[in-house]
Write a protein that holds these residues in place. Sequence first.
Motif, PDB file in Angstrom:
ATOM      1  N   PHE A 255       0.824  -1.199   0.000  1.00  0.00           N
ATOM      2  CA  PHE A 255       0.000   0.000   0.000  1.00  0.00           C
ATOM      3  C   PHE A 255       0.863   1.255   0.000  1.00  0.00           C
ATOM      4  O   PHE A 255       0.583   2.221  -0.733  1.00  0.00           O
ATOM      5  CB  PHE A 255      -0.907  -0.017   1.234  1.00  0.00           C
ATOM      6  CG  PHE A 255      -1.678   1.249   1.446  1.00  0.00           C
ATOM      7  CD1 PHE A 255      -2.812   1.516   0.706  1.00  0.00           C
ATOM      8  CD2 PHE A 255      -1.263   2.182   2.394  1.00  0.00           C
ATOM      9  CE1 PHE A 255      -3.536   2.698   0.905  1.00  0.00           C
ATOM     10  CE2 PHE A 255      -1.976   3.358   2.599  1.00  0.00           C
ATOM     11  CZ  PHE A 255      -3.114   3.619   1.857  1.00  0.00           C
ATOM     12  N   ALA A 256       1.915   1.260   0.798  1.00  0.00           N
ATOM     13  CA  ALA A 256       2.801   2.431   0.849  1.00  0.00           C
ATOM     14  C   ALA A 256       3.478   2.662  -0.494  1.00  0.00           C
ATOM     15  O   ALA A 256       3.652   3.812  -0.929  1.00  0.00           O
ATOM     16  CB  ALA A 256       3.844   2.240   1.955  1.00  0.00           C
ATOM     17  N   GLY A 263      -0.063   7.407  -6.375  1.00  0.00           N
ATOM     18  CA  GLY A 263      -0.986   8.303  -5.702  1.00  0.00           C
ATOM     19  C   GLY A 263      -2.351   7.721  -5.427  1.00  0.00           C
ATOM     20  O   GLY A 263      -3.289   8.449  -5.104  1.00  0.00           O
ATOM     21  N   THR A 264      -2.512   6.398  -5.534  1.00  0.00           N
ATOM     22  CA  THR A 264      -3.786   5.726  -5.313  1.00  0.00           C
ATOM     23  C   THR A 264      -3.523   4.274  -4.949  1.00  0.00           C
ATOM     24  O   THR A 264      -2.457   3.726  -5.275  1.00  0.00           O
ATOM     25  CB  THR A 264      -4.673   5.800  -6.573  1.00  0.00           C
ATOM     26  OG1 THR A 264      -5.875   5.067  -6.352  1.00  0.00           O
ATOM     27  CG2 THR A 264      -3.965   5.224  -7.782  1.00  0.00           C
ATOM     28  N   ASP A 265      -4.505   3.637  -4.291  1.00  0.00           N
ATOM     29  CA  ASP A 265      -4.339   2.212  -3.947  1.00  0.00           C
ATOM     30  C   ASP A 265      -4.891   1.301  -5.033  1.00  0.00           C
ATOM     31  O   ASP A 265      -4.895   0.085  -4.874  1.00  0.00           O
ATOM     32  CB  ASP A 265      -4.978   1.899  -2.594  1.00  0.00           C
ATOM     33  CG  ASP A 265      -6.472   2.201  -2.565  1.00  0.00           C
ATOM     34  OD1 ASP A 265      -6.997   2.670  -3.592  1.00  0.00           O
ATOM     35  OD2 ASP A 265      -7.106   1.971  -1.519  1.00  0.00           O
ATOM     36  N   CYS A 383       1.029  13.124  -2.944  1.00  0.00           N
ATOM     37  CA  CYS A 383       0.907  11.932  -3.792  1.00  0.00           C
ATOM     38  C   CYS A 383      -0.517  11.764  -4.311  1.00  0.00           C
ATOM     39  O   CYS A 383      -0.718  11.431  -5.483  1.00  0.00           O
ATOM     40  CB  CYS A 383       1.333  10.686  -3.015  1.00  0.00           C
ATOM     41  SG  CYS A 383       3.104  10.582  -2.683  1.00  0.00           S
ATOM     42  N   SER A 384      -1.506  12.002  -3.459  1.00  0.00           N
ATOM     43  CA  SER A 384      -2.899  11.871  -3.896  1.00  0.00           C
ATOM     44  C   SER A 384      -3.229  12.865  -4.998  1.00  0.00           C
ATOM     45  O   SER A 384      -3.908  12.534  -5.977  1.00  0.00           O
ATOM     46  CB  SER A 384      -3.843  12.081  -2.704  1.00  0.00           C
ATOM     47  OG  SER A 384      -3.662  11.059  -1.743  1.00  0.00           O
ATOM     48  N   GLY A 387      -1.573  11.745  -8.168  1.00  0.00           N
ATOM     49  CA  GLY A 387      -2.261  10.562  -8.674  1.00  0.00           C
ATOM     50  C   GLY A 387      -3.500  10.931  -9.471  1.00  0.00           C
ATOM     51  O   GLY A 387      -3.782  10.340 -10.524  1.00  0.00           O
ATOM     52  N   LYS A 388      -4.260  11.924  -8.983  1.00  0.00           N
ATOM     53  CA  LYS A 388      -5.429  12.404  -9.721  1.00  0.00           C
ATOM     54  C   LYS A 388      -5.009  13.060 -11.034  1.00  0.00           C
ATOM     55  O   LYS A 388      -5.606  12.827 -12.092  1.00  0.00           O
ATOM     56  CB  LYS A 388      -6.198  13.420  -8.874  1.00  0.00           C
ATOM     57  CG  LYS A 388      -6.856  12.854  -7.641  1.00  0.00           C
ATOM     58  CD  LYS A 388      -8.164  12.166  -7.983  1.00  0.00           C
ATOM     59  CE  LYS A 388      -8.919  11.762  -6.733  1.00  0.00           C
ATOM     60  NZ  LYS A 388     -10.163  11.033  -7.037  1.00  0.00           N
ATOM     61  N   LEU A 389      -3.973  13.897 -10.980  1.00  0.00           N
ATOM     62  CA  LEU A 389      -3.532  14.610 -12.183  1.00  0.00           C
ATOM     63  C   LEU A 389      -2.922  13.657 -13.203  1.00  0.00           C
ATOM     64  O   LEU A 389      -3.015  13.912 -14.417  1.00  0.00           O
ATOM     65  CB  LEU A 389      -2.520  15.698 -11.799  1.00  0.00           C
ATOM     66  CG  LEU A 389      -3.081  16.838 -10.951  1.00  0.00           C
ATOM     67  CD1 LEU A 389      -2.001  17.867 -10.669  1.00  0.00           C
ATOM     68  CD2 LEU A 389      -4.274  17.492 -11.627  1.00  0.00           C
ATOM     69  N   ARG A 390      -2.331  12.575 -12.730  1.00  0.00           N
ATOM     70  CA  ARG A 390      -1.789  11.566 -13.653  1.00  0.00           C
ATOM     71  C   ARG A 390      -2.893  11.027 -14.550  1.00  0.00           C
ATOM     72  O   ARG A 390      -2.712  10.899 -15.778  1.00  0.00           O
ATOM     73  CB  ARG A 390      -1.148  10.441 -12.838  1.00  0.00           C
ATOM     74  CG  ARG A 390      -0.654   9.254 -13.633  1.00  0.00           C
ATOM     75  CD  ARG A 390       0.007   8.231 -12.725  1.00  0.00           C
ATOM     76  NE  ARG A 390       0.453   7.086 -13.475  1.00  0.00           N
ATOM     77  CZ  ARG A 390      -0.243   5.950 -13.610  1.00  0.00           C
ATOM     78  NH1 ARG A 390      -1.435   5.837 -13.019  1.00  0.00           N
ATOM     79  NH2 ARG A 390       0.241   4.936 -14.320  1.00  0.00           N
TER      80      ARG A 390
END
Length: 579
Positions: A255-256, A263-265, A383-384, A387-390
């Motif tokens: 998870f880490a 930026g996401t699980d 990171c979150s 992750g969204k912008l990715r």
Amino acid sequence: MYFPSWLSQLYRGLSRPIRRTTQPIWGSLYRSLLQSSQRRIPEFSSFVVRTNTCGELRSSHLGQEVTLCGWIQYRRQNTFLVLRDFDGLVQVIIPQDEKTEALRLQYRYLDLRSFQMQYNLRLRSQMVMKMREYLCNLHGFVDIETPTLFKRTPGGAKEFLVPSREPGKFYSLPQSPQQFKQLLMVGGLDRYFQVARCYRDEGSRPDRQPEFTQIDIEMSFVDQTGIQSLIEGLLQYSWPNDKDPVVVPFPTMTFAEVLATYGTDKPDTRFGMKIIDISDVFRNTEIGFLQDALSKPHGTVKAICIPEGAKYLKRKDIESIRNFAADHFNQEILPVFLNANRNWNSPVANFIMESQRLELIRLMETQEEDVVLLTAGEHNKACSLLGKLRLECADLLETRGVVLRDPTLFSFLWVVDFPLFLPKEENPRELESAHHPFTAPHPSDIHLLYTEPKKARSQHYDLVLNGNEIGGGSIRIHNAELQRYILATLLKEDVKMLSHLLQALDYGAPPHGGIALGLDRLICLVTGSPSIRDVIAFPKSFRGHDLMSNTPDSVPPEELKPYHIRVSKPTDSKAERAH
């Protein structure tokens, strides 16, 4: 003959103006014969639902709404069809803006005749049959049905309630057969499997259904590796022959690791654009907001590289990205063009030293025309955001012709070592289960339950496919004392609600674990369907309604009386609603 849903509307007088393209030869001949005999032309549309015959439409009918009846003689790509009756032929243009999902759900029995729905449902049936063969015939699993009427379960998703005839007492529709399958392990069944119907009252969520199906599995004397190997073999065995074969074993990340990298699980690993930690590049920077971020606990500087972003992203795209970061994460995003001769008013670019620029190029592996999106702040938050912008940037690039995510590629990933607990949103001082309260702690972290439970990891594992969680499970707690401690002391739950399970564990339970695969979402991904509603025969709308039967529906008061329920009328008063 296939009659699509919009044709039902056409029969009911809801069609658009139509265009006649073929001369009704024999209809006109019949009319001319009537005229030649000086007889009055009969009214062919009296006493029936149509307003006109196919053969009598002329340019004088333009702009009028007409209802036609007849047979479909020819249909082409759901774009137009030729309708025929005794009087002639007419070409009907199918209005594309009325092929909507709501109309498809309203006339589902007609929509099921389409090639795609036939393919989806037949493939679903074939895969389920292969799964049964693999589990029951090859590996000795027992297919067992569990009750639908149960009791409320603490934690987890919101459940549907079903009234009983006892005043104030309700059943609950289970969100999963979790407790039953653990009790089956206590009962010595050893290997359980079920194509389980499950229910969750999650409101208006476009990617969810209030009732859904999962492949539910539980095993005794198994560890995490055993469950993962079972599922890999199950998918490999049941995978459709017209798709590329499944390659096992699937890769595994903690998870880490997935949070720091994607930026996401539930990352889509079909493409790169990974998050890179560039904190060391700016340890001695003079840029104020970077210094400020790095001086705080867990402060970091992160970045992603958008391939050929300078070529495909427009100024308005960059502004939209920056506004999204500010509005949803209260973070700043800075676009950096390391190789291209443009900065689009990026203030940080003017303060990056040459040594830092070269180090960034090395770490990010940038090419000409690439754009780096940089942010600074607390690790998880940064990171979150990236992750969204990715995913947002991948969508933008693909709308402009760049292929990043191969639709024929199936990229599986196991995610493990989730946290056992999370702070409650409404009260961060209290804990809630990250998965469910029956998940066993990681063997190395059991001591943390009594000192720092927030840091304890779990034996919970998720299976991710192309950025979608298609399965989740865990090794369970089989010790009654540990289960009671977690429920009562850490989660502050009423253990009386689970007294039957705790008593069963007291009688001796084998070490056990399991998993549930979301069948609807799996089939949706395999078939490339845009929605899980396209792989369910009779789904609900995103608001949870059955548009075909108009469900849910009202019930007369006399039918509610045996259940001791009275419906209060809604009020329009804002003041009353506030109370």
